[in-house]
Design a protein around this motif. Structure first.
Motif, mmCIF file in Angstrom:
data_model
loop_
_atom_site.group_PDB
_atom_site.id
_atom_site.type_symbol
_atom_site.label_atom_id
_atom_site.label_comp_id
_atom_site.label_asym_id
_atom_site.label_seq_id
_atom_site.Cartn_x
_atom_site.Cartn_y
_atom_site.Cartn_z
ATOM 1 N N MET A 1 0.831 -1.178 0.000
ATOM 2 C CA MET A 1 0.000 0.000 0.000
ATOM 3 C C MET A 1 0.878 1.245 0.000
ATOM 4 S SD MET A 1 -3.101 -0.880 2.575
ATOM 5 C CE MET A 1 -4.358 0.022 1.727
ATOM 6 N N ASN A 2 0.303 2.312 -0.472
ATOM 7 C CA ASN A 2 1.015 3.579 -0.540
ATOM 8 C C ASN A 2 0.206 4.628 0.222
ATOM 9 O OD1 ASN A 2 2.718 5.612 -1.165
ATOM 10 N ND2 ASN A 2 2.180 5.714 -3.329
ATOM 11 N N TRP A 3 0.757 5.122 1.308
ATOM 12 C CA TRP A 3 0.063 6.123 2.116
ATOM 13 C C TRP A 3 0.596 7.508 1.783
ATOM 14 C CZ3 TRP A 3 1.767 1.520 4.505
ATOM 15 C CH2 TRP A 3 0.734 0.648 4.851
ATOM 16 N N GLN A 4 -0.294 8.472 1.782
ATOM 17 C CA GLN A 4 0.084 9.847 1.456
ATOM 18 C C GLN A 4 0.569 10.622 2.679
ATOM 19 O OE1 GLN A 4 0.279 10.720 -1.708
ATOM 20 N NE2 GLN A 4 -0.501 8.698 -2.221
ATOM 21 N N SER A 5 0.203 10.151 3.867
ATOM 22 C CA SER A 5 0.620 10.841 5.083
ATOM 23 C C SER A 5 0.780 9.825 6.207
ATOM 24 C CB SER A 5 -0.411 11.895 5.490
ATOM 25 O OG SER A 5 -1.600 11.267 5.929
ATOM 26 N N PHE A 6 1.416 10.267 7.273
ATOM 27 C CA PHE A 6 1.605 9.400 8.432
ATOM 28 C C PHE A 6 0.259 9.082 9.086
ATOM 29 C CE2 PHE A 6 2.902 8.636 12.906
ATOM 30 C CZ PHE A 6 3.697 7.524 12.664
ATOM 31 N N GLY A 7 -0.666 10.028 9.051
ATOM 32 C CA GLY A 7 -2.012 9.800 9.594
ATOM 33 C C GLY A 7 -2.733 8.684 8.865
ATOM 34 N N PHE A 9 -1.258 6.245 7.331
ATOM 35 C CA PHE A 9 -0.566 5.015 7.732
ATOM 36 C C PHE A 9 -1.119 4.507 9.058
ATOM 37 C CE2 PHE A 9 2.865 3.235 10.393
ATOM 38 C CZ PHE A 9 3.069 2.048 9.704
ATOM 39 N N LEU A 10 -1.286 5.407 10.031
ATOM 40 C CA LEU A 10 -1.811 5.001 11.331
ATOM 41 C C LEU A 10 -3.254 4.516 11.237
ATOM 42 C CD1 LEU A 10 -0.335 7.756 13.668
ATOM 43 C CD2 LEU A 10 0.452 5.407 13.375
ATOM 44 N N HIS A 11 -4.019 5.071 10.327
ATOM 45 C CA HIS A 11 -5.420 4.686 10.160
ATOM 46 C C HIS A 11 -5.548 3.307 9.499
ATOM 47 C CE1 HIS A 11 -9.676 5.248 9.897
ATOM 48 N NE2 HIS A 11 -9.667 5.187 8.578
ATOM 49 N N MET A 12 -4.554 2.910 8.729
ATOM 50 C CA MET A 12 -4.476 1.603 8.072
ATOM 51 C C MET A 12 -5.709 1.283 7.218
ATOM 52 S SD MET A 12 -1.772 -0.198 8.513
ATOM 53 C CE MET A 12 -0.255 0.121 9.353
ATOM 54 N N GLY A 13 -6.190 2.265 6.498
ATOM 55 C CA GLY A 13 -7.308 2.026 5.588
ATOM 56 C C GLY A 13 -8.586 1.613 6.296
ATOM 57 N N GLY A 14 -8.756 2.036 7.536
ATOM 58 C CA GLY A 14 -9.959 1.704 8.288
ATOM 59 C C GLY A 14 -9.818 0.478 9.181
ATOM 60 N N TYR A 15 -8.681 -0.172 9.132
ATOM 61 C CA TYR A 15 -8.461 -1.380 9.924
ATOM 62 C C TYR A 15 -7.474 -1.156 11.065
ATOM 63 C CZ TYR A 15 -10.831 -3.702 6.100
ATOM 64 O OH TYR A 15 -11.757 -4.078 5.167
ATOM 65 N N ALA A 16 -7.334 0.079 11.501
ATOM 66 C CA ALA A 16 -6.325 0.425 12.503
ATOM 67 C C ALA A 16 -6.519 -0.337 13.807
ATOM 68 C CB ALA A 16 -6.331 1.923 12.763
#
Length: 50
Positions: A1-7, A9-16
């Protein structure tokens, strides 16, 4: 996956909650295993010294 921000990344696409909860459980299991091994080693050394 490619995240645009650290936030993101922490959210993990809704599966945090699942992802970080699983990481926390693994870390807790590893930490408890290390503590138990150290305890058993200490008790074995005490037994061998007697």
């Amino acid at each position: 996956m490619n995240w645009q921000s650290f936030g993101e990344f922490l959210h993990m696409g809704g599966y945090a909650l699942y992802v970080w909860g699983a990481c926390a459980m693994v870390a807790a299991a590893l930490a408890s295993e290390v503590m138990l091994v150290r305890r058993r080693l200490r008790l074995a050394r005490r037994g061998a010294a007697r």
